[in-house]
Design a protein around this motif. Structure first.
Motif, PDB file in Angstrom:
ATOM      1  N   HIS A 103      50.925  14.112  38.087  1.00 33.33           N
ATOM      2  CA  HIS A 103      49.433  13.440  38.266  1.00 33.33           C
ATOM      3  C   HIS A 103      48.911  13.885  39.591  1.00 33.33           C
ATOM      4  CE1 HIS A 103      51.046  10.066  35.903  1.00 33.33           C
ATOM      5  NE2 HIS A 103      50.896  11.209  35.013  1.00 33.33           N
ATOM      6  N   ARG A 104      49.785  14.180  40.623  1.00 32.45           N
ATOM      7  CA  ARG A 104      49.297  14.536  41.945  1.00 32.45           C
ATOM      8  C   ARG A 104      48.744  16.159  41.784  1.00 32.45           C
ATOM      9  NH1 ARG A 104      54.070  12.248  43.720  1.00 32.45           N
ATOM     10  NH2 ARG A 104      55.204  13.927  43.613  1.00 32.45           N
ATOM     11  N   PHE A 105      49.423  16.934  40.721  1.00 30.61           N
ATOM     12  CA  PHE A 105      48.905  18.169  40.653  1.00 30.61           C
ATOM     13  C   PHE A 105      47.535  18.209  39.872  1.00 30.61           C
ATOM     14  CE2 PHE A 105      48.486  21.477  37.175  1.00 30.61           C
ATOM     15  CZ  PHE A 105      48.088  22.533  37.970  1.00 30.61           C
ATOM     16  N   TYR A 106      47.304  17.112  38.768  1.00 25.70           N
ATOM     17  CA  TYR A 106      46.212  17.274  38.055  1.00 25.70           C
ATOM     18  C   TYR A 106      44.972  16.749  38.924  1.00 25.70           C
ATOM     19  CZ  TYR A 106      49.101  17.802  34.021  1.00 25.70           C
ATOM     20  OH  TYR A 106      49.946  18.589  33.079  1.00 25.70           O
ATOM     21  N   LEU A 107      45.329  15.631  39.779  1.00 26.98           N
ATOM     22  CA  LEU A 107      44.262  15.410  40.609  1.00 26.98           C
ATOM     23  C   LEU A 107      43.917  16.281  41.635  1.00 26.98           C
ATOM     24  CD1 LEU A 107      45.731  11.610  41.201  1.00 26.98           C
ATOM     25  CD2 LEU A 107      43.521  12.402  39.871  1.00 26.98           C
ATOM     26  N   ARG A 108      44.975  16.893  42.304  1.00 27.82           N
ATOM     27  CA  ARG A 108      44.528  18.095  43.363  1.00 27.82           C
ATOM     28  C   ARG A 108      43.653  19.186  42.418  1.00 27.82           C
ATOM     29  NH1 ARG A 108      49.566  19.291  44.353  1.00 27.82           N
ATOM     30  NH2 ARG A 108      49.644  21.328  43.237  1.00 27.82           N
ATOM     31  N   GLU A 109      43.817  19.368  41.207  1.00 24.46           N
ATOM     32  CA  GLU A 109      42.965  20.198  40.607  1.00 24.46           C
ATOM     33  C   GLU A 109      41.787  19.650  40.094  1.00 24.46           C
ATOM     34  OE1 GLU A 109      43.923  23.568  39.991  1.00 24.46           O
ATOM     35  OE2 GLU A 109      45.165  23.135  41.578  1.00 24.46           O
ATOM     36  N   ARG A 110      41.373  18.814  40.820  1.00 20.05           N
ATOM     37  CA  ARG A 110      39.789  18.151  40.214  1.00 20.05           C
ATOM     38  C   ARG A 110      39.835  17.406  38.993  1.00 20.05           C
ATOM     39  NH1 ARG A 110      36.350  22.723  42.128  1.00 20.05           N
ATOM     40  NH2 ARG A 110      37.319  23.389  40.321  1.00 20.05           N
ATOM     41  N   MET A 111      41.090  17.082  38.263  1.00 18.49           N
ATOM     42  CA  MET A 111      40.973  16.414  37.200  1.00 18.49           C
ATOM     43  C   MET A 111      40.538  14.661  37.445  1.00 18.49           C
ATOM     44  SD  MET A 111      43.378  18.435  34.696  1.00 18.49           S
ATOM     45  CE  MET A 111      42.299  18.107  33.174  1.00 18.49           C
ATOM     46  N   ASN A 112      40.000  14.010  36.651  1.00 16.93           N
ATOM     47  CA  ASN A 112      39.766  12.862  36.682  1.00 16.93           C
ATOM     48  C   ASN A 112      40.666  12.021  35.857  1.00 16.93           C
ATOM     49  OD1 ASN A 112      37.788  12.754  38.841  1.00 16.93           O
ATOM     50  ND2 ASN A 112      36.464  13.768  37.123  1.00 16.93           N
ATOM     51  N   ILE A 113      41.197  10.676  36.210  1.00 14.97           N
ATOM     52  CA  ILE A 113      41.713   9.790  35.238  1.00 14.97           C
ATOM     53  C   ILE A 113      40.658   9.221  34.521  1.00 14.97           C
ATOM     54  CG2 ILE A 113      43.076   7.842  34.959  1.00 14.97           C
ATOM     55  CD1 ILE A 113      44.480   8.688  37.487  1.00 14.97           C
ATOM     56  N   SER A 114      40.336   9.516  33.279  1.00 15.64           N
ATOM     57  CA  SER A 114      39.309   9.038  32.726  1.00 15.64           C
ATOM     58  C   SER A 114      39.360   8.005  31.387  1.00 15.64           C
ATOM     59  CB  SER A 114      38.185  10.117  32.197  1.00 15.64           C
ATOM     60  OG  SER A 114      38.843  11.064  31.227  1.00 15.64           O
ATOM     61  N   ALA A 115      40.469   7.930  31.272  1.00 16.30           N
ATOM     62  CA  ALA A 115      40.744   6.960  30.100  1.00 16.30           C
ATOM     63  C   ALA A 115      42.113   6.467  30.140  1.00 16.30           C
ATOM     64  CB  ALA A 115      40.663   7.707  28.928  1.00 16.30           C
ATOM     65  N   HIS A 116      42.527   5.316  29.487  1.00 21.58           N
ATOM     66  CA  HIS A 116      43.679   4.827  29.039  1.00 21.58           C
ATOM     67  C   HIS A 116      44.168   5.459  27.856  1.00 21.58           C
ATOM     68  CE1 HIS A 116      44.308   2.184  32.494  1.00 21.58           C
ATOM     69  NE2 HIS A 116      43.196   1.845  32.170  1.00 21.58           N
ATOM     70  N   HIS A 117      45.323   6.101  27.433  1.00 16.78           N
ATOM     71  CA  HIS A 117      45.664   6.286  26.159  1.00 16.78           C
ATOM     72  C   HIS A 117      46.682   5.474  25.703  1.00 16.78           C
ATOM     73  CE1 HIS A 117      46.875   9.281  23.036  1.00 16.78           C
ATOM     74  NE2 HIS A 117      48.039   8.611  23.197  1.00 16.78           N
ATOM     75  N   PHE A 118      46.485   4.980  24.567  1.00 21.80           N
ATOM     76  CA  PHE A 118      47.176   3.934  23.728  1.00 21.80           C
ATOM     77  C   PHE A 118      47.772   4.366  22.586  1.00 21.80           C
ATOM     78  CE2 PHE A 118      43.976   1.840  25.989  1.00 21.80           C
ATOM     79  CZ  PHE A 118      44.541   0.603  26.543  1.00 21.80           C
ATOM     80  N   SER A 119      49.118   3.996  22.434  1.00 21.24           N
ATOM     81  CA  SER A 119      49.825   4.649  21.245  1.00 21.24           C
ATOM     82  C   SER A 119      50.655   3.394  20.472  1.00 21.24           C
ATOM     83  CB  SER A 119      50.497   5.755  21.630  1.00 21.24           C
ATOM     84  OG  SER A 119      51.736   5.503  22.367  1.00 21.24           O
ATOM     85  N   ARG A 120      51.008   3.623  19.146  1.00 20.20           N
ATOM     86  CA  ARG A 120      52.018   2.905  18.589  1.00 20.20           C
ATOM     87  C   ARG A 120      52.679   3.591  17.715  1.00 20.20           C
ATOM     88  NH1 ARG A 120      49.206  -0.879  14.361  1.00 20.20           N
ATOM     89  NH2 ARG A 120      48.580  -2.144  16.277  1.00 20.20           N
ATOM     90  N   HIS A 121      54.093   3.386  18.176  1.00 23.30           N
ATOM     91  CA  HIS A 121      55.193   4.265  17.173  1.00 23.30           C
ATOM     92  C   HIS A 121      55.041   4.002  15.708  1.00 23.30           C
ATOM     93  CE1 HIS A 121      58.869   6.486  16.911  1.00 23.30           C
ATOM     94  NE2 HIS A 121      59.339   5.367  16.128  1.00 23.30           N
ATOM     95  N   LEU A 122      55.270   4.796  15.143  1.00 23.37           N
ATOM     96  CA  LEU A 122      55.182   4.723  13.410  1.00 23.37           C
ATOM     97  C   LEU A 122      56.518   4.903  13.158  1.00 23.37           C
ATOM     98  CD1 LEU A 122      51.726   6.567  12.585  1.00 23.37           C
ATOM     99  CD2 LEU A 122      52.188   3.994  13.081  1.00 23.37           C
TER     100      LEU A 122
END
Length: 115
Positions: A95-114
């Motif tokens: 996450h530190r790397f992605y933020l340093r690379e100017r990426m934004n946290i733009s969503a929450h990802h939800f999942s359900r195990h099948l």
């Protein structure tokens, strides 16, 4: 992941547009990304990074940034509006790397195990 499972993912993923871009130093792969172009109603057209991985001994040497920049350029050339990826909530260094690379946290990802 077993070699057989990796082969299955590559074969089935290829039909869904899965591609790989890798960075080599001499004959050794130091970083790799699995990605695809996705068309959907929210982003219209985006380059989605399934996986971005750098060999543990090669981290913090700019390889991830090099791959991310190459994929961003590929996305632009392909008419994409964004480059997206998901990262597990426990992966603080990533996450530190992605933020340093100017990426934004733009969503929450939800999942359900099948089952």
């Amino acid at each position: 992941m077993t070699p057989a499972l990796l082969h299955q993912v590559i074969e089935e993923g290829r039909q869904q547009g899965l591609r790989f871009t890798a960075l080599f130093e001499e004959e050794r792969c130091v970083a790799i990304a699995g990605w695809r172009i996705v068309v959907n109603t929210s982003a219209i057209r985006k380059l989605y990074v399934d996986d971005l991985s750098t060999a543990a001994a090669e981290r913090s040497r700019g390889h991830g940034a090099t791959l991310l920049n190459a994929l961003s350029e590929r996305g632009r050339e392909s008419g994409c509006h964004s480059i997206d990826l998901d990262s597990g909530v426990q992966r603080y260094a990533a996450h530190r790397f992605y933020l340093r690379e100017r990426m934004n946290i733009s969503a929450h990802h939800f999942s359900r195990h099948l089952d």
